[in-house]
Structures are given as structure tokens and as C-alpha cells.
Write a protein that holds these residues in place. Structure first.
Motif, PDB file in Angstrom:
ATOM      1  N   GLN A  13       0.808  -1.217   0.000  1.00 12.65           N
ATOM      2  CA  GLN A  13       0.000   0.000   0.000  1.00 12.65           C
ATOM      3  C   GLN A  13       0.842   1.268   0.000  1.00 12.65           C
ATOM      4  OE1 GLN A  13      -3.451  -0.017  -0.366  1.00 12.65           O
ATOM      5  NE2 GLN A  13      -3.082   2.133  -0.801  1.00 12.65           N
ATOM      6  N   ASP A  14       1.890   1.334   0.819  1.00 10.85           N
ATOM      7  CA  ASP A  14       2.704   2.550   0.868  1.00 10.85           C
ATOM      8  C   ASP A  14       3.417   2.797  -0.456  1.00 10.85           C
ATOM      9  OD1 ASP A  14       4.362   0.314   1.356  1.00 10.85           O
ATOM     10  OD2 ASP A  14       5.771   1.497   2.539  1.00 10.85           O
ATOM     11  N   TYR A  16       2.261   1.813  -3.440  1.00 11.48           N
ATOM     12  CA  TYR A  16       1.209   2.290  -4.336  1.00 11.48           C
ATOM     13  C   TYR A  16       0.867   3.754  -4.055  1.00 11.48           C
ATOM     14  CZ  TYR A  16      -3.333   3.205  -6.312  1.00 11.48           C
ATOM     15  OH  TYR A  16      -4.361   3.796  -6.994  1.00 11.48           O
ATOM     16  N   ASP A  17       0.747   4.123  -2.793  1.00 12.14           N
ATOM     17  CA  ASP A  17       0.361   5.490  -2.440  1.00 12.14           C
ATOM     18  C   ASP A  17       1.320   6.524  -3.014  1.00 12.14           C
ATOM     19  OD1 ASP A  17      -1.856   4.545  -1.053  1.00 12.14           O
ATOM     20  OD2 ASP A  17      -0.893   4.691   0.928  1.00 12.14           O
ATOM     21  N   LYS A  18       2.608   6.231  -2.988  1.00 11.46           N
ATOM     22  CA  LYS A  18       3.595   7.164  -3.552  1.00 11.46           C
ATOM     23  C   LYS A  18       3.409   7.311  -5.067  1.00 11.46           C
ATOM     24  CE  LYS A  18       6.940   6.339   0.057  1.00 11.46           C
ATOM     25  NZ  LYS A  18       8.097   5.577   0.481  1.00 11.46           N
ATOM     26  N   ASN A  20       0.587   6.722  -6.689  1.00 14.02           N
ATOM     27  CA  ASN A  20      -0.713   7.365  -6.886  1.00 14.02           C
ATOM     28  C   ASN A  20      -0.627   8.873  -6.671  1.00 14.02           C
ATOM     29  OD1 ASN A  20      -3.544   7.222  -7.472  1.00 14.02           O
ATOM     30  ND2 ASN A  20      -3.922   7.547  -5.299  1.00 14.02           N
ATOM     31  N   ASP A  21       0.187   9.317  -5.722  1.00  9.98           N
ATOM     32  CA  ASP A  21       0.390  10.755  -5.518  1.00  9.98           C
ATOM     33  C   ASP A  21       0.953  11.411  -6.774  1.00  9.98           C
ATOM     34  OD1 ASP A  21      -0.534  10.639  -2.895  1.00  9.98           O
ATOM     35  OD2 ASP A  21       1.473  10.640  -2.002  1.00  9.98           O
ATOM     36  N   HIS A  24      -2.094   9.757 -10.000  1.00 14.49           N
ATOM     37  CA  HIS A  24      -3.545   9.893  -9.776  1.00 14.49           C
ATOM     38  C   HIS A  24      -4.330   8.851 -10.584  1.00 14.49           C
ATOM     39  CE1 HIS A  24      -2.410  13.565  -7.747  1.00 14.49           C
ATOM     40  NE2 HIS A  24      -1.757  13.921  -8.836  1.00 14.49           N
ATOM     41  N   ASP A  28      -7.833   0.153 -12.059  1.00  8.96           N
ATOM     42  CA  ASP A  28      -7.010  -0.995 -11.686  1.00  8.96           C
ATOM     43  C   ASP A  28      -7.577  -2.200 -12.439  1.00  8.96           C
ATOM     44  OD1 ASP A  28      -5.712  -3.127 -10.484  1.00  8.96           O
ATOM     45  OD2 ASP A  28      -6.044  -2.440  -8.433  1.00  8.96           O
ATOM     46  N   LYS A  37      -7.155  -1.102  -6.019  1.00  9.97           N
ATOM     47  CA  LYS A  37      -6.521   0.149  -5.622  1.00  9.97           C
ATOM     48  C   LYS A  37      -7.299   1.370  -6.099  1.00  9.97           C
ATOM     49  CE  LYS A  37      -3.000  -1.871  -3.715  1.00  9.97           C
ATOM     50  NZ  LYS A  37      -2.952  -1.963  -2.255  1.00  9.97           N
ATOM     51  N   CYS A  38      -8.223   1.193  -7.010  1.00  6.52           N
ATOM     52  CA  CYS A  38      -9.008   2.297  -7.564  1.00  6.52           C
ATOM     53  C   CYS A  38     -10.493   1.967  -7.443  1.00  6.52           C
ATOM     54  CB  CYS A  38      -8.671   2.507  -9.042  1.00  6.52           C
ATOM     55  SG  CYS A  38      -6.940   2.842  -9.368  1.00  6.52           S
TER      56      CYS A  38
END
Length: 135
Positions: A13-14, A16-18, A20-21, A24, A28, A37-38
Motif C-alpha cells: 500500500q505505501d 502504491y500510495d507514492k 498514486n500521488d 492519480h 485498476d 486500488k481504484c
């Protein structure tokens, strides 16, 4: 998780979050009702290989089994559609035909991941290196 019993490797998750930031994501194509994730996602039953990804910013962590080449080809082809970006998380296997046919010298960017990812809730690192491919 690290046996040949599965070809699915849940994205940390972490990590992916980077991404995604930066990108955007809004699609998925390789997910299920628990690990997507989306908000927009395709399950194995939907078969993302047969769906249209045009106009989306796609995060694709495909099954890493025998059909990974089909997913790489799909990502490459879908990325050619207007307003479509595809970002893949896959094993860094630079010796494969799909790497040379669809990734090497054909992508916007390849990011080799330093170290090895810990997929899902695993405490152990993956037995292979990974890369991000930006189409």
C-alpha cells in the motif's frame, strides 16, 4: 505467498500510495473486490485483457504467471490510446521477449526498484527484483 501456487502479488500500500500521488490512478485492471486500488477496477471474471482502458490513468500489477506477456502487450497497446497512461509493476525480467518487444526503448520510463518489495502482508521480500514501467 512465495510459492508457485499463486501468480498474484498484492501491491504494498505505501508503495502504491507514492505512485498514486504522482499519477492519480483511476483504473485498476487486475484486481478483486478486496485488493483493488481504484474505485474503477476489473476482476478476473471481467478479464481486463478484454476491456477498454482508453482515457484512464491505469495502475497495472498483473498476475505474474504465464500470461504476463499478454498483460505487458495490453498495457503497451492501451497506452497508445488518447489521454491514457499505464503504469505497470512487474518483475524486472530484462531477458524476456516481452521486455524487448514492448518495454525496452518503447516506454516513457523504466524505474528499477532498489531492493525487493514485500508484497501484501508478507514479512519476507519477494524472490525477484521489480520494476515500474510507465507507458
Amino acid at each position: 505467498m512465495f510459492s508457485s501456487k499463486t501468480d498474484q502479488w498484492s501491491t504494498p500500500q505505501d508503495f502504491y500510495d507514492k505512485l498514486n500521488d504522482e499519477f492519480h490512478f483511476n483504473l485498476d485492471p487486475c484486481a478483486d473486490e478486496f485488493n483493488h486500488k481504484c474505485d474503477m477496477y476489473f476482476t478476473e471474471k471481467d478479464n481486463g485483457l478484454n476491456m477498454n482502458w482508453g482515457g484512464y490513468c491505469v495502475f497495472c500489477n498483473p498476475p505474474y504467471g504465464r500470461q504476463i506477456n499478454k498483460w505487458v502487450e495490453k498495457c503497451y497497446n492501451e497506452s497508445k490510446k488518447p489521454n491514457t497512461t499505464v503504469v505497470m509493476l512487474i518483475p524486472a525480467r530484462t531477458d524476456t521477449q516481452y521486455f524487448h518487444q514492448y518495454i525496452y526503448n518503447k516506454t516513457k520510463e523504466i524505474r528499477f526498484i532498489k531492493g525487493r518489495l514485500k508484497f501484501g502482508d508478507s514479512k519476507n521480500a519477494a524472490p525477484f527484483p521489480s520494476m515500474i514501467v510507465v507507458f
